[in-house]
Write an enzyme that holds these catalytic residues in place. Structure first.
Site, PDB file in Angstrom:
ATOM      1  N   GLU A 153     -11.465   4.517  -4.849  1.00 30.49           N
ATOM      2  CA  GLU A 153     -11.735   3.084  -4.808  1.00 30.49           C
ATOM      3  C   GLU A 153     -12.050   2.570  -6.214  1.00 30.49           C
ATOM      4  OE1 GLU A 153     -11.547   1.079  -1.911  1.00 30.49           O
ATOM      5  OE2 GLU A 153     -10.502   2.924  -1.381  1.00 30.49           O
TER       6      GLU A 153
ATOM      7  N   ARG B  89      -0.518  -5.777   4.874  1.00 28.79           N
ATOM      8  CA  ARG B  89       0.204  -5.259   3.712  1.00 28.79           C
ATOM      9  C   ARG B  89       1.388  -4.392   4.147  1.00 28.79           C
ATOM     10  NH1 ARG B  89      -4.645  -2.273   0.607  1.00 28.79           N
ATOM     11  NH2 ARG B  89      -4.685  -1.309   2.670  1.00 28.79           N
TER      12      ARG B  89
ATOM     13  N   ARG C 216       0.875  -1.186   0.000  1.00 31.07           N
ATOM     14  CA  ARG C 216       0.000   0.000   0.000  1.00 31.07           C
ATOM     15  C   ARG C 216       0.904   1.225   0.000  1.00 31.07           C
ATOM     16  NH1 ARG C 216      -2.730   4.170   0.343  1.00 31.07           N
ATOM     17  NH2 ARG C 216      -4.871   4.282   1.141  1.00 31.07           N
TER      18      ARG C 216
END
Length: 274
Positions: free
Chosen positions: A115, A159, A107
């Site tokens: 999104e 992540r 990320r």
């Protein structure tokens, strides 16, 4: 980015000044994550999760032990850069702020892109898939060339949260996305890309060509408010972005909407965000 404390102790303060309240202490050898900078002061998070401000002259960048499998690829560009890199290789784009290198999901730190299913308005007030456009912009930059990333943190989904750059040129993916207007500076976690955002806004790049909902507000349920007479053309209702839900249906129209998903029936009442 990770830093080590080199002073015998450092006070963690509520703000970037010696007059701010003290609410923590870091000792020599402690490792902290730097989130933002204001002058000589750094906004940091301790290993126990405590967050505050420290005077930056008493910190030094941590040396990350390089992965031996990365060495051949790194040596071809600059052997000294390997100590700052945690993942390198050809990247695939998940969305406008997330990539994958092999099995590592990354990320991009300090930015937030629309999104995947999010829509925005262009300069003429027409809806377009801004989430898809953001992903395409990042994919066009990355192509099939190697990307190098350093870990700044790990998020709740496991992540890597990191700063990534094109290995051959050193161009930052994080900065590019904000400067091109397809992502926003994620001020909740970092102020690193505020200048890039200001430039994109001034030039009407990407999202700034029209109206949009900030990605973090979109995830919370906010949607663009559009008039009932809007047929997809014409000028935007306003230059301002709206965070209100869709207007409650008028009398005589169907006021309860429903979806069938498998064996479930989901109903949306008037006034609902959905």
């Amino acid at each position: 980015m990770l830093h080590d404390v080199v002073a015998s102790s450092l006070r963690l303060r509520a703000g970037p000044s010696v007059g701010s309240a003290i609410h923590g202490i870091a000792l020599r050898g402690d490792r902290v994550t730097v989130l933002a900078r204001q002058g000589a002061w750094l906004d940091v998070r301790l290993q126990d999760g405590t967050r505050g401000w420290m005077y930056g002259t008493h910190l030094t960048p941590s040396v990350v032990t390089p992965n031996p499998t990365l060495e051949p690829m790194l040596a071809a560009v600059s052997p000294t850069r390997s100590v700052f890199i945690d993942a390198v290789g050809r990247a695939t784009v998940t969305d406008g702020d997330t990539i994958r290198i092999g099995d590592v999901r990354i990320r991009l730190q300090g930015i937030d892109a629309p999104e995947s299913g999010q829509s925005c308005e262009d300069a003429q007030g027409r809806l377009y898939p801004c989430g898809g456009r953001a992903a395409n912009a990042l994919d066009a930059l990355v192509g099939r060339r190697p990307v190098a990333c350093r870990r700044d943190d790990t998020d709740r989904y496991g992540r890597m949260v990191g700063t990534c750059e094109m290995l051959e040129t050193g161009n930052s993916l994080n900065a590019f996305m904000v400067r091109s207007g397809w992502a926003l500076a994620y001020r909740r976690y970092s102020a690193a890309y505020v200048a890039e955002e200001a430039a994109a806004k001034a030039e009407g790049r990407g999202l700034w060509q029209g109206r949009f909902i900030e990605p973090w507000a979109y995830r919370a349920g906010a949607r663009l408010k559009r008039s009932r007479s809007d047929n997809g053309g014409g000028a935007p209702q306003s230059a301002k972005r709206s965070r209100t839900a869709t207007t409650v249906p008028t009398a005589g129209s169907c006021t309860i909407k429903g979806n069938i998903s498998g064996s479930r029936r989901i109903y949306h009442m008037p006034g609902s965000l959905w």
